[in-house]
Design an enzyme around this catalytic site. Structure first.
Site, PDB file in Angstrom:
ATOM      1  N   ASP A 122       0.653  -1.323   0.039  1.00  0.00           N
ATOM      2  CA  ASP A 122      -0.087   0.058   0.051  1.00  0.00           C
ATOM      3  C   ASP A 122       0.932   1.137  -0.126  1.00  0.00           C
ATOM      4  O   ASP A 122       1.424   1.710   0.837  1.00  0.00           O
ATOM      5  CB  ASP A 122      -1.058   0.039   1.338  1.00  0.00           C
ATOM      6  CG  ASP A 122      -2.183   1.115   1.311  1.00  0.00           C
ATOM      7  OD1 ASP A 122      -1.787   2.048   0.402  1.00  0.00           O
ATOM      8  OD2 ASP A 122      -2.805   0.941   2.022  1.00  0.00           O
ATOM      9  N   ASP A 328      -1.678   6.224  -6.302  1.00  0.00           N
ATOM     10  CA  ASP A 328      -2.051   4.881  -5.479  1.00  0.00           C
ATOM     11  C   ASP A 328      -2.317   3.761  -5.930  1.00  0.00           C
ATOM     12  O   ASP A 328      -2.653   3.346  -6.895  1.00  0.00           O
ATOM     13  CB  ASP A 328      -3.560   5.281  -4.609  1.00  0.00           C
ATOM     14  CG  ASP A 328      -4.020   4.785  -3.731  1.00  0.00           C
ATOM     15  OD1 ASP A 328      -3.103   4.148  -2.682  1.00  0.00           O
ATOM     16  OD2 ASP A 328      -5.063   4.100  -3.868  1.00  0.00           O
TER      17      ASP A 328
END
Length: 449
Positions: A122, A328
């Site tokens: 992440d 992201d």
């Protein structure tokens, strides 16, 4: 001491979240098949994953739409990070029942002797955490880290400086005995957990990293926790990137594979060695309210040769409101503020020039695949870098192959309407290089298979 030099990098094998029907080699082996020091990464839904469902559709669009159904939780989470000053409970997550988040997982080993863990990567999180033995509400006790089995496991005291770096602290204000550093956090928009800050030995390929700090989850609720935790690649002090700066110099890159194959794999490289030499950079912007997020300066978007008219307010970076554009790894479909997306969509439809468009799941601009050859390319303009997206990153086909859809969407009105997110579907088959010390990000085409 780490077993490699400052410039060591490792390859992490990335696979796609599909069902495997055949294999020419043992893709589930811990070691790389060529005998190298690569650290293996597998898809969270693939046969090698302990979390793979019994039946997974092999349809590309079905897989994408299923994963993208979690984007609303992801966007809510990202929105909470940038909307004003972060609250004590506004960071990482845990769930107990159902996996809703995480598309790529890395095999890492923790403890002595090492225990194999499958952790979601992440880029928008600055923490490392995982469920530990005895966790209440965690999805599966068999996938938890067994603290009692590790001879190098230790807890971190509330009195340490490192404890103050954890968000959502619940340490008592005064105690006659040293207390274990504890905290409560949230993640994914609908989940929360309580954890203790602990340390143990982290093994990444041949590198052995002693006293690596991470959150050991004791209880969890919600629907967003990767079952074996998360490996944050953000810029915060507790992330993997920050804790291994002396080893990897704060540099990493990844190349995500396409969703169009059962067997494609990609790579994650940590460190300076092996990074591409021919690559163009754009500056990274820093939001002091949420320094972990990787903001870039998106200045415009072109559809074909036409730069679409967009009010700069929807692109301009603003730390106070959280406005701007981030890259992201956890969001599936690139999302733009609604006025930006509508400008892109309308120009795209104009250039495709068909009589009607239909909707399929999250995609509102679908048309006959017979007209795919007239679809224009989309270019994202950033400071010093124009990223012309390949068509495979712009279009997606229906299961039957009769429809082609523009694979982007607008941000729903109740989310942060000013945060644009360049998601993993649009990053595939590109080398994305994060150079944190020099505050820049590089992007170059690369076949990730």
């Amino acid at each position: 001491m780490a077993s490699s030099s400052l410039h060591f990098f490792f390859f992490l094998t990335l696979l796609l979240p599909f069902t495997f029907t055949t294999a020419t080699r043992d893709t589930c082996a811990t070691a790389a098949p060529d005998g190298s020091d690569d650290l293996s990464i597998i898809p969270i839904n693939a046969k090698c994953s302990p979390f793979a469902p019994t039946h997974v559709s092999a349809s590309v669009i079905d897989t994408v739409l299923h994963m993208a159904s979690s984007d609303s939780h992801r966007l809510t989470y990202l929105s909470s990070l940038v909307a004003g000053k972060p609250k004590p409970t506004s960071v990482p997550v845990a769930s107990g029942n159902q996996l809703h988040i995480g598309n790529y997982v890395v095999r890492a080993k923790l403890g002595t002797p090492p225990q194999l863990m499958f952790m979601v990567l992440d880029t928008s999180n600055d923490a490392v955490w995982l469920p530990c033995s005895g966790c209440s509400g965690c999805s599966n006790a068999s996938t938890s880290f067994n603290t009692n089995s590790s001879s190098t496991y230790s807890t971190v005291s509330c009195s340490t400086a490192q404890c103050t770096q954890a968000r959502g602290l619940t340490c008592p204000s005064s105690s006659p005995q040293p207390s274990v550093c504890s905290f409560n956090q949230s993640y994914g928009g609908d989940s929360s957990f309580s954890a203790s800050l602990v340390q143990d030995t982290l093994t990444l390929a041949p590198d052995v990293i002693p006293n690596f700090s991470f959150g050991c989850i004791n209880s969890a609720s919600g629907n967003s926790l990767p079952p074996q935790g998360l490996m944050g690649l953000g810029r915060g002090p507790m992330s993997l990137v920050s804790q291994t700066t002396s080893l990897y110099s704060g540099v990493f890159s990844y190349c995500l594979p396409s969703f169009r194959s059962f067997y494609f794999s990609g790579s994650l490289k940590l460190g300076l060695l092996g990074q591409p030499k021919s690559i163009r950079y754009t500056p990274l912007l820093r939001n002091p309210r949420r320094p972990s997020l990787y903001y870039v300066n998106l200045t415009g978007v072109s559809v074909g040769s036409v730069q679409v008219p967009v009010d700069p307010v929807y692109l301009t970076f603003d730390a106070n409101s959280g406005a701007g554009t981030i890259i992201d790894s956890g969001t599936v479909i690139t999302r733009f503020a609604q006025p930006v997306y509508e400008a892109i969509r309308d120009e795209f439809r104009k250039q495709v020039n068909v009589s009607s468009f239909s909707t399929l799941g999250a995609f509102d601009t679908c048309f006959s695949a017979d007209n795919e050859n007239v679809a224009p390319k989309i270019t994202l303009h950033m400071t010093s870098l124009d990223l012309k997206l390949p068509m495979e990153n712009t279009l997606i086909h229906s299961s039957a192959g009769t429809l082609t859809c523009l694979s982007m969407a607008g941000i729903r009105q109740n989310a942060n309407a000013v945060l644009n997110v360049i998601a993993n579907l649009q990053q595939q088959n590109l080398r994305i290089l994060f150079d944190v010390p020099n505050s820049r990000i590089g992007i170059a085409p690369e076949p990730c298979n």
